[in-house]
Design an enzyme around this catalytic site. Structure first.
Site: not given
Ligand SMILES: CSCCC(=O)C(=O)COP(=O)(O)O
Ligand SMILES: [Zn+2]
Length: 257
Positions: A100, A118, A120, A148, A205
């Site tokens: 990332c 970031h 998921h 709100e 994602h």
């Molecule tokens: C199963 S996570 C796949 C990679 C990803 O989408 C992520 O956000 C994490 O990447 P990293 O290189 O920080 O492990």
């Molecule tokens: Zn990711």
């Protein structure tokens, strides 16, 4: 006895008793984020900029179990102008920095952010799937108003204050790519097209959220996840994300434009 750190490895950059030091804050925040389902199975992460230095998690590790000594440190000044062939002023003895990284750097260099998160989050993914199912071009922006929690967001880049109850929150959506770092050009395009956004959704994602500092990035990320969850439930109940406040309802004179 742990592995001996070489003094030239600038280990001091990740050694502090201050719990708010970036090297300590990233592991503690990621442990909290794991409990929220934001960094499951090594996914997601967090990066903090402290002046010229950027603190980055390692790749492919359980983000909730990280230690300060696992982190990479990058100098933005030493990197300029080439942000692609990165060198680090501090690296742990093994592993590689998060995939990332270029996306985090986009938030720091193009928006002057102090922190980028970031996640998921399943709520973020579900919102991108609901938009995809809507199709007809409306799948590129998540919009919601008259809730709100929208007040949890800044008004925009280099603007003071926060959005109001009657404002519409707009979050752009980009398509996922096979490799995380390939998202960077599309994230940057979304930033250019939506200069006031503090987040970009990635289809199927997750989401990237940034702010001037850790407090703002974290609270906007929390508010966004709250709104994503609400939006999914609203869709189940057939309630539109965008609505007009019925004229019959009382509105403060200051709100009537
Ligand atoms: C199963 S996570 C796949 C990679 C990803 O989408 C992520 O956000 C994490 O990447 P990293 O290189 O920080 O492990
Ligand atoms: Zn990711």
């Amino acid at each position: 006895m742990g592995a001996q750190q070489e003094p030239e490895n600038n280990h001091h950059l990740v050694t502090s008793e201050d719990q708010d030091h970036p090297a300590n804050l990233i592991p503690s925040l990621c442990a909290k984020f794991w409990n929220l389902g934001w960094v499951t199975g090594t996914g997601g992460g967090c990066s903090i900029r402290d002046g010229d230095l950027v603190y980055i998690a390692p790749s492919g590790v359980q983000k909730e179990l990280m230690k300060a000594s696992d982190l990479y440190v990058l100098s933005l000044q030493q990197q300029q102008p080439d942000l692609k062939n990165r060198t680090y002023v501090r690296s742990p003895p093994h592993g590689k920095p998060s995939q990332c990284t270029p996306l985090f750097l986009a938030a720091f260099t193009r928006r002057g952010a102090g922190c980028c998160i970031h996640t998921h989050s399943q709520w973020a993914v579900l919102v991108t799937l609901l938009l995809e199912a809507q199709g007809s071009g409306s799948d590129k922006v998540f919009e919601i108003n008259n809730i709100e929690q929208i007040k949890g967001f800044g008004r925009g880049f280099q603007k003071s204050g926060n959005l109001g109850y009657h404002d519409t929150l707009r979050i752009p959506v980009i398509e996922n790519t096979a490799h995380e770092e390939d998202l960077t050009e599309f994230l940057e395009e979304a930033m250019d097209k939506h200069p006031d956004t503090y987040a970009v959704l990635v289809r199927r994602h997750g989401v990237y959220v940034w702010g001037d500092n850790v407090h703002k990035a974290k609270t906007m990320c929390e508010s966004l996840d709250y709104l994503f969850q609400l939006a999914v439930q609203m869709k189940h109940l057939g309630i539109p994300w965008l609505s007009d406040i019925p004229e019959t309802l009382p509105r403060a004179k200051a709100d009537i434009k």
